[in-house]
Scaffold this motif. Sequence first.
Motif, short mmCIF file in Angstrom:
data_model
loop_
_atom_site.label_atom_id
_atom_site.label_comp_id
_atom_site.label_asym_id
_atom_site.label_seq_id
_atom_site.Cartn_x
_atom_site.Cartn_y
_atom_site.Cartn_z
N ARG A 257 -13.11 0.62 3.95
CA ARG A 257 -12.44 3.07 4.23
C ARG A 257 -12.32 3.37 3.19
O ARG A 257 -13.35 4.52 2.86
CB ARG A 257 -11.60 3.23 5.03
N MET A 258 -11.67 3.33 2.16
CA MET A 258 -12.42 3.69 0.66
C MET A 258 -13.25 3.79 0.32
O MET A 258 -13.39 4.55 -0.16
CB MET A 258 -10.89 2.97 -0.63
N LEU B 258 -9.45 -1.90 3.91
CA LEU B 258 -8.67 -0.88 3.36
C LEU B 258 -9.86 -0.29 2.88
O LEU B 258 -10.65 1.04 2.54
CB LEU B 258 -7.20 -0.88 2.48
N ALA C 200 -16.81 11.29 -0.79
CA ALA C 200 -16.68 12.18 -1.78
C ALA C 200 -18.24 12.75 -2.73
O ALA C 200 -18.49 13.72 -4.01
CB ALA C 200 -15.72 12.36 -2.85
N PHE D 209 -10.53 10.53 2.50
CA PHE D 209 -10.63 10.55 3.94
C PHE D 209 -10.28 9.50 4.46
O PHE D 209 -10.59 8.71 4.99
CB PHE D 209 -12.03 11.40 3.80
N GLY D 210 -11.37 8.26 3.57
CA GLY D 210 -10.99 6.81 3.62
C GLY D 210 -10.12 6.32 3.53
O GLY D 210 -10.04 5.35 4.05
N LEU D 211 -8.85 6.86 3.90
CA LEU D 211 -7.52 6.14 3.24
C LEU D 211 -7.30 5.91 4.85
O LEU D 211 -7.72 6.90 5.79
CB LEU D 211 -6.19 7.04 2.95
N PRO E 174 -10.37 15.88 -0.62
CA PRO E 174 -11.58 15.06 0.59
C PRO E 174 -11.13 13.01 -0.28
O PRO E 174 -12.04 12.58 0.39
CB PRO E 174 -12.59 15.43 -0.51
N LEU E 175 -10.96 13.38 -1.67
CA LEU E 175 -10.78 11.92 -1.78
C LEU E 175 -10.08 10.89 -0.86
O LEU E 175 -10.18 9.38 -0.87
CB LEU E 175 -10.07 11.43 -3.44
N ALA F 58 0.75 -1.36 0.27
CA ALA F 58 0.03 0.23 0.19
C ALA F 58 0.73 1.46 -0.02
O ALA F 58 0.69 2.40 -0.54
CB ALA F 58 -0.97 0.05 1.40
N MET G 131 -16.11 4.11 1.44
CA MET G 131 -16.31 5.33 2.18
C MET G 131 -16.13 6.67 2.19
O MET G 131 -16.94 7.46 2.20
CB MET G 131 -16.69 5.17 4.07
N GLY G 132 -14.26 6.34 2.00
CA GLY G 132 -14.69 7.72 1.40
C GLY G 132 -15.36 8.25 0.13
O GLY G 132 -15.98 10.10 0.15
N ILE H 52 -5.15 16.54 10.58
CA ILE H 52 -6.09 17.09 11.28
C ILE H 52 -8.28 16.61 11.20
O ILE H 52 -7.92 15.82 11.40
CB ILE H 52 -6.41 18.97 10.99
N ILE H 53 -8.07 16.71 9.00
CA ILE H 53 -9.28 16.25 9.31
C ILE H 53 -8.79 14.46 9.07
O ILE H 53 -10.15 13.96 9.76
CB ILE H 53 -9.27 15.92 7.32
N HIS H 54 -7.94 14.17 9.70
CA HIS H 54 -7.56 12.51 9.57
C HIS H 54 -7.84 12.24 11.13
O HIS H 54 -6.55 11.29 11.45
CB HIS H 54 -6.32 11.95 8.86
N GLY H 55 -7.76 12.91 11.95
CA GLY H 55 -6.87 12.82 13.20
C GLY H 55 -5.77 13.25 13.95
O GLY H 55 -6.49 12.75 14.99
N ALA I 113 -14.92 17.10 7.90
CA ALA I 113 -14.88 14.96 7.88
C ALA I 113 -13.16 14.99 8.35
O ALA I 113 -12.54 16.15 8.96
CB ALA I 113 -14.54 15.56 6.44
N GLY I 114 -12.58 14.57 9.37
CA GLY I 114 -12.37 13.83 10.00
C GLY I 114 -11.93 14.68 11.52
O GLY I 114 -11.23 14.28 12.61
N SER I 115 -12.65 15.45 11.60
CA SER I 115 -12.89 15.98 12.79
C SER I 115 -13.90 14.62 14.60
O SER I 115 -13.70 14.36 13.48
CB SER I 115 -14.11 17.23 13.19
N TRP J 210 0.85 3.68 -2.93
CA TRP J 210 0.36 5.31 -2.49
C TRP J 210 1.19 6.03 -3.06
O TRP J 210 1.04 7.10 -3.38
CB TRP J 210 0.10 5.65 -1.60
#
Lengths: 511, 330
Positions: B11-12, B8, B19, A55-57, A52-53, A20, B14-15, A341-344, B49-51, A24
């Motif tokens: 989660r992808m 993975l 979007a 967010f799920g990673l 935004p793409l 991975a 979901m992301g 920050i968005i990813h926490g 998002a992410g908060s 990436w």
Amino acid sequence: MMSDFFANLSLGFSVALSAAGLGWCFIGVALGTFVGVLPGIGALAAIALLLPLTFGLEPTYALIMLAGIYYGSNYGGGIASILLNLPGTPTSAVTCIDGYPMARNGRAGVALFTTATASFFGSAIGMIIMAIFSPMLAAAALRFSAPEYFSLMVLGLVAAAMLGSGSPFRALAMIFFGLILGLVGRDLTSGLLRFTYGVDELYEGLPLVAIALGIFGLPEIIRNAGHLQRSRIRSKDITFASMIPTRDEVKRAVPAAIRGTGLGAFFGALPGTGGLLASFMSYALEKKVSKHPERFGKGAIEGVAGPEAANNSAVQTAFIPTLTLGIPGDVIMAIMMGAMIIHGIQPGAQVLTSHPDLFWGLTASFLVGNLMLLILNIPLIGMWVRILSIPYSVLYPFIIAFICIGVYSVNGSVVDLGVLLFFGLLGCVMQYLKFEPAPLVLGLILGPMLEQNLRRGLQLYRGDYTEFLTRPISATFLLISLFIIVWSFWGAMKTRRMRRQMRAAEEQAAE
Amino acid sequence: MTKWKMNLSRRMAMGLMGATMLTGSLAAPAFAQDDFPSETITFVCAFPAGSGADVLVRYLAEAVSETSGATVIVENKAGAAGNIAAEFTARADPDGYTVYVHAGSSTAMNYHLWNNPPIDPRTDLRGVAAINRQPFYILVPADSPHQTIEDLNAFLLEAGEDATYSTTATSGRVLGAAYVQALGVNPVEVQYATGPDALVDLMSGAVDFGVADPVFAMVHAEDGTMRVLATGAGERMGIAPDIPTLVESGLDVAQIGWWAAWVPAETPDDVVMKLNEMFQAALEDEETTAFLNSMGGDVWVASPEEVDAMMVESVDEAEELVEIADLPKN
């Protein structure tokens, strides 16, 4: 200490070399090169669009990819600069000065090869510096309280104003404008809204992504669209054989790249300056140390190798303050911080201890990514050259559409699109009047932090301003700022005096 | 691997869904309400998002979607401390497909923080289900001399205006203000945007104590950097029965943050009941409980009527709290 270092690095490589991680990283650097090659859309736009793409990673992979776009775009930026005299990214503007003449002299292949290898060298050293100094700085950062942060930000702003490539007064004006824009939104201390004029969307302040894309992206596209020149570069002209430099060229390029790397590593780590300044400084230095300064601007290979090494090494070291102090050095770093920050993950000294896999994985990925870029940029150069033949009439509307989508997707707010439009127009005016956008955005990013830390410092120490001057770390930053101010005014006075003397001498000669 | 650490590709997905959520909700055709839910349900999140809030909302979206089989996506309508998202929901079609998932305590507080509040949460929103109750906490660094809340109280009474404390978020400011006022002292409040921002000043002793959000408090209590002295809630929390309340040391302070879900006020009863069942089923899941506990709070299961009643109560309480903390109106 040493064994820790290697244990950390091996942890990092285990992340970066996982399937991975590699995947990436490759997507990031390939995209980065792509947007770097295209004039008008830089790493900033690409990162903001792709944020935004991610967010799920997993956050580590998201950052590996976003960082790949950042340094990848620097490689790509060199290609358009050399072949078309169009800087794909602001930092590669310097590469145009000697890279394009080299191409016209039939040395395009050598120039491209130099760009790629000097960039790789700069990046690799920058990454090593980052790996060594970040833990030290992070340890020091645990002693940073509000006064230290405040003084460090003063230093960043002073450095950006005084050491920038343009007029220091224009830069200062832009920084203050940025600081004022940074006041918009809710004041943390009192909880009152400032300058929002009833627009609730401005509660969190002006949207950074919209402003950055508006002020950097739109004017660049509008300007380039103004002179639609079709490229006449054919990819088959750039052959592998044409890339091999002569022994003399190697001898001139290597020391330049080493000096550039050093400059870049230093300025990259300083918040507020970054790669652009480093590459300009490196170019000036090369011209100064050269025995033949007259060759500069006519295709001097040092003028390509130095700045390219400088800006790539700066890109790597720019991650040091971002990751260890939570202070972004430039706009792209601010967006990367936003991504964290968005990813926490709260950027700051804790990142190294709480997310070692992220920090070291990211660091290791820099080396991996730069190796990929070396391969992408030397054997596969023809592919990128072909991208330059996409007609702008097709490309630009797409880019503008993507910018709008990217801005909207951050908050889902139409107000942000209005902000984008406003700052796009403002950016055009500023470009016409030769005001640089970077100091403005830096003021906007650092302004709220500067204010919060000043007021927090005063709260903590009961309104005692001397605390800012007597705490050793804080005092050091303020002293360096003062030194920079004095030094640049002295330098400005010296050049003015020299110019006056020269004019007097000319007048004498004329008589 | 728990459900929270999804694989993975999941989660992808979901992301990517996040979007494309805008196009997704537009594309869904309108059906009659008799077989609710037949369309994609949108959870509105008031933070980006992410908060921290987004993490909670996305987890619930996932949990509700898994237990009910419905498709649930999250739409982030950040800004104005939740006002934008609340107003967005209040004005949405009352068909149950737009659900606001947020802290009721903040929504109630917001009603008093604006001169012209965009909605009245008591009449413009209708409660669907409760989610959890999570208080803010009073804490000190692990090497602080104050071992108990009594130690801290004694210190504050002695130090007077020389003491300092850190706060984060409006809930933190309000709890801090109520605590020091109940104790009858006046230490200097230092505001921080987030818990981690305050960490260095807490650790170095630059501030004497902190009022921290539940996630920050739990994380740092666990890693040993902080000692939690008291909960702001009126009763001891199920997840942390050892942490005393401020009430126990004779202070009349009882504040609890509570999360719930709302739909527009006109939403029909059967749709509300169906949504309530969907939330309850998700909350009964052990992993959901574990997750909500890790966020520093106890699961709270309630009927739509109980949520509405809690909102009325919270709006009343908030008026007083805004006054105690001297928060300005915008």
